[in-house]
Enzyme design. Sequence first.
Site, PDB file in Angstrom:
ATOM      1  N   LYS A 146      -6.136  23.174  28.243  1.00 53.18           N
ATOM      2  CA  LYS A 146      -5.886  22.241  29.337  1.00 53.18           C
ATOM      3  C   LYS A 146      -6.915  22.508  30.448  1.00 53.18           C
ATOM      4  O   LYS A 146      -7.159  23.667  30.794  1.00 53.18           O
ATOM      5  CB  LYS A 146      -4.457  22.451  29.845  1.00 53.18           C
ATOM      6  CG  LYS A 146      -3.892  21.287  30.587  1.00 53.18           C
ATOM      7  CD  LYS A 146      -2.383  21.427  30.729  1.00 53.18           C
ATOM      8  CE  LYS A 146      -1.825  20.311  31.576  1.00 53.18           C
ATOM      9  NZ  LYS A 146      -0.373  20.291  31.595  1.00 53.18           N
TER      10      LYS A 146
ATOM     11  N   GLU B  69      16.098  17.085  29.789  1.00 59.79           N
ATOM     12  CA  GLU B  69      17.029  16.748  30.873  1.00 59.79           C
ATOM     13  C   GLU B  69      18.474  16.636  30.397  1.00 59.79           C
ATOM     14  O   GLU B  69      19.387  17.142  31.079  1.00 59.79           O
ATOM     15  CB  GLU B  69      16.576  15.458  31.571  1.00 59.79           C
ATOM     16  CG  GLU B  69      15.286  15.594  32.386  1.00 59.79           C
ATOM     17  CD  GLU B  69      14.012  15.507  31.561  1.00 59.79           C
ATOM     18  OE1 GLU B  69      14.113  15.284  30.332  1.00 59.79           O
ATOM     19  OE2 GLU B  69      12.926  15.664  32.130  1.00 59.79           O
TER      20      GLU B  69
ATOM     21  N   ARG C 111      17.339  10.000  31.767  1.00 66.47           N
ATOM     22  CA  ARG C 111      17.523  10.514  30.407  1.00 66.47           C
ATOM     23  C   ARG C 111      18.916  11.110  30.194  1.00 66.47           C
ATOM     24  O   ARG C 111      19.410  11.175  29.076  1.00 66.47           O
ATOM     25  CB  ARG C 111      16.519  11.658  30.154  1.00 66.47           C
ATOM     26  CG  ARG C 111      15.165  11.254  29.716  1.00 66.47           C
ATOM     27  CD  ARG C 111      15.120  11.040  28.216  1.00 66.47           C
ATOM     28  NE  ARG C 111      13.951  10.287  27.860  1.00 66.47           N
ATOM     29  CZ  ARG C 111      12.781  10.813  27.550  1.00 66.47           C
ATOM     30  NH1 ARG C 111      12.633  12.120  27.533  1.00 66.47           N
ATOM     31  NH2 ARG C 111      11.760  10.058  27.247  1.00 66.47           N
TER      32      ARG C 111
HETATM   33  C1  LIG Z   1      11.281  13.005  30.463  1.00 66.08           C
HETATM   34  C2  LIG Z   1      10.214  13.638  31.312  1.00 66.08           C
HETATM   35  N1  LIG Z   1      10.489  14.792  31.958  1.00 66.08           N
HETATM   36  C3  LIG Z   1       9.543  15.364  32.734  1.00 66.08           C
HETATM   37  C4  LIG Z   1       8.308  14.797  32.851  1.00 66.08           C
HETATM   38  C5  LIG Z   1       7.281  15.408  33.779  1.00 66.08           C
HETATM   39  N2  LIG Z   1       6.101  15.876  33.022  1.00 66.08           N
HETATM   40  C6  LIG Z   1       4.980  15.165  32.950  1.00 66.08           C
HETATM   41  S1  LIG Z   1       3.821  15.881  32.001  1.00 66.08           S
HETATM   42  C7  LIG Z   1       4.817  17.199  31.702  1.00 66.08           C
HETATM   43  C8  LIG Z   1       4.320  18.306  30.849  1.00 66.08           C
HETATM   44  C9  LIG Z   1       3.885  17.805  29.527  1.00 66.08           C
HETATM   45  O1  LIG Z   1       3.411  18.884  28.784  1.00 66.08           O
HETATM   46  P1  LIG Z   1       2.687  18.613  27.418  1.00 66.08           P
HETATM   47  O2  LIG Z   1       3.445  17.623  26.625  1.00 66.08           O
HETATM   48  O3  LIG Z   1       2.419  19.910  26.780  1.00 66.08           O
HETATM   49  O4  LIG Z   1       1.334  17.902  27.832  1.00 66.08           O
HETATM   50  P2  LIG Z   1       0.085  18.535  28.638  1.00 66.08           P
HETATM   51  O5  LIG Z   1       0.291  18.150  30.071  1.00 66.08           O
HETATM   52  O6  LIG Z   1       0.084  20.005  28.446  1.00 66.08           O
HETATM   53  O7  LIG Z   1      -1.103  17.870  28.063  1.00 66.08           O
HETATM   54  C10 LIG Z   1       6.045  17.061  32.336  1.00 66.08           C
HETATM   55  C11 LIG Z   1       7.132  18.046  32.311  1.00 66.08           C
HETATM   56  C12 LIG Z   1       8.072  13.598  32.150  1.00 66.08           C
HETATM   57  N3  LIG Z   1       6.903  12.946  32.232  1.00 66.08           N
HETATM   58  N4  LIG Z   1       9.026  13.044  31.392  1.00 66.08           N
END
Ligand SMILES: Cc1ncc(C[n+]2csc(CCOP(=O)(O)OP(=O)(O)O)c2C)c(N)n1
Length: 629
Positions: free
Chosen positions: A288, A372, A400
């Site tokens: 990342k 969630e 959710r």
């Molecule tokens: C249902 C939901 N909960 C929380 C979030 C907030 N959120 C956005 S990106 C993220 C992390 C995602 O991690 P990953 O899938 O590993 O993707 P990366 O950012 O590492 O590329 C979170 C918790 C969201 N978008 N949707």
Amino acid sequence: MVPRPPFALLDTIDSPADLKALSLPELHTLAQEIRGFVIDTVCEHGGHLGPSLGVVELTIALHYVYDFTRDRLVWDVGHQCYPHKIITGRRGRFSTLRQFGGVSGFPKREESSFDHFGVGHAGTSVSAGLGMALARDAAEEGYSVVSVVGDGAAAAGMVFEALNHAGDLGTDLTVVLNDNAWSISKSVGAMAEYLNRLITTPAYNRLRSELWRIMGMLPRNSKARARKLAHLFQASVKNLLVPGTMFEELGFRYIGPVAGHNLSSLIRTLKYVRSLPGPVLVHVVTEKGKGYALAECDDQKLHGVAPFDRDTGPTPDAGAMTFTRVFSTTLVDMARQDRRIVAITAAMPSGTGLDAFALEFPGRFFDVGIAEPHAVTLAAGMATGGLRPVVAIYSTFMQRAFDQVIHDVCLQNLPVVLVMDRGGLVGEDGPTHHGAFDLSYLRPIPNLVIVAPSDEAELQRALAFALAYSGPVAIRYPRGKGPGVPLEERPEPLRLGTARVLREGPDVAIVGVGPIVHDALSAAALLAARGIQATVVDCRFVKPMDEEAIRSAIDGVRLVVTVEDNALPGGFGSAIDQLLAVLPGRPPVLNIGIPDAFIPHGALSTLRDRIGLTPERMAATIEDALAGR
Ligand SMILES: Cc1ncc(C[n+]2csc(CCOP(=O)(O)OP(=O)(O)O)c2C)c(N)n1
């Protein structure tokens, strides 16, 4: 000064077809140019930087190997889509990123025929991809479907549900697991551990890939028999060599781990994967924030940032007393007094301010990952055992857990505190992230007390109330700073269902909840200058309401106005409408709030102005209503 690369090659890429004509060295150059272009744009406008930098090579390889004019591509969360947008004809407009009327920060079907599925919440990509695959099968077509999901999102319940279904159906579907070991913060949970073991024990996978490659070179008639034997071999050794091939047990062919910044191995692997039938999971290992030192060494990999200086990086606004910060410090204070208080987040420790709680009370803090619904039911279970759980989740993500709030918390009247940050419009992230609906979806739930504090001290008092109350309480507040009311050392708990009158005037009664009440006060001042005197009531509680205070405030006025930063259907205003509907001789009611439409992305001030939520617009609307216009 970090040198800015020229964008000579990128300037020639107007669609994925242009990219397919490039040589491997040219694709490498293109990757560097896309990185520079993304960094420049995000420095100027803010946005999701780390996620996009991590998938530059993966995005190029996907567009190189597949033809997404017919194949389908689904991004999970979608916050990593900037390279995809730049490659698919939006380079020229990319400087409008996240601004009103400009390019969205997330994939959007209306924006481009290359955005096959709109997204913003995590965990939807495999379900959507499988749905597309089934539609393809129904139409007897032959295109490929690729879902790209991060390791953080891969631990969301929906992804497990979709993998379970896809593995059973056995139709062609490729899931690319973009594993950077990071969610917004470091990924947590057993799944993260499992993926880490897969990366650190790749011997079995290498051995198996090699075996399959050799079998593929055999003459056609002996190939099938040899691969059958290989399957047997695989089944017998895999448990010895890897801790468990979970994806294979679910019916997926597991390919990986693949080096996610190595274009030639990505292209080679994806070409091979494209030819495979059935469900395939490609485990791609990326970093990342790759290629931008400030992101690589940041503790959140510059996941989501406001505009900043390219050379020095973002400067944390440590002093800003946001509602999040007020909640964070107040909860820590209260947890020092009450050992029963525990805190739960769904992968958002810093966004919700619970990182401070985690630091001081690591044993009383639970980050459940992007889960969630689980977070809420976990809290319900904890409450049955005498704990006082506080679940902090952004308003939009609490959607959710709707059933869990009803079925597990409220039906059993359990003392769980649901803290909803980012209630109301959020601005540049747009419609997937606006917290426009919480008052509407929570209001019908029996037993639930709903508070929307209007300033910092009121939030403290609401929290003190909630933690002393015997049933479930939801507290919602918006993103950003409040009006600047000083914090209290020992906040006096609010009294259940009590409003407060902030201003008195005989012509109009403005009743509201949340910080928008302060905008209503400003509107009242503007009206006063035009000879209209308004009462302003901060109702605090959406449920139960202070009916007496409201009835007395509207007595004799020419107009009642409700104000809220929530959707009008089912929101605070509609509760007032219901309350007053049976009142004989009641004055007319004007509802001001978020209209019945999905509000686009853009600066908060622009959005508020467009939907009439600024003091000036409110005053004008009220004046017009009084004049019968
Ligand atoms: C249902 C939901 N909960 C929380 C979030 C907030 N959120 C956005 S990106 C993220 C992390 C995602 O991690 P990953 O899938 O590993 O993707 P990366 O950012 O590492 O590329 C979170 C918790 C969201 N978008 N949707």
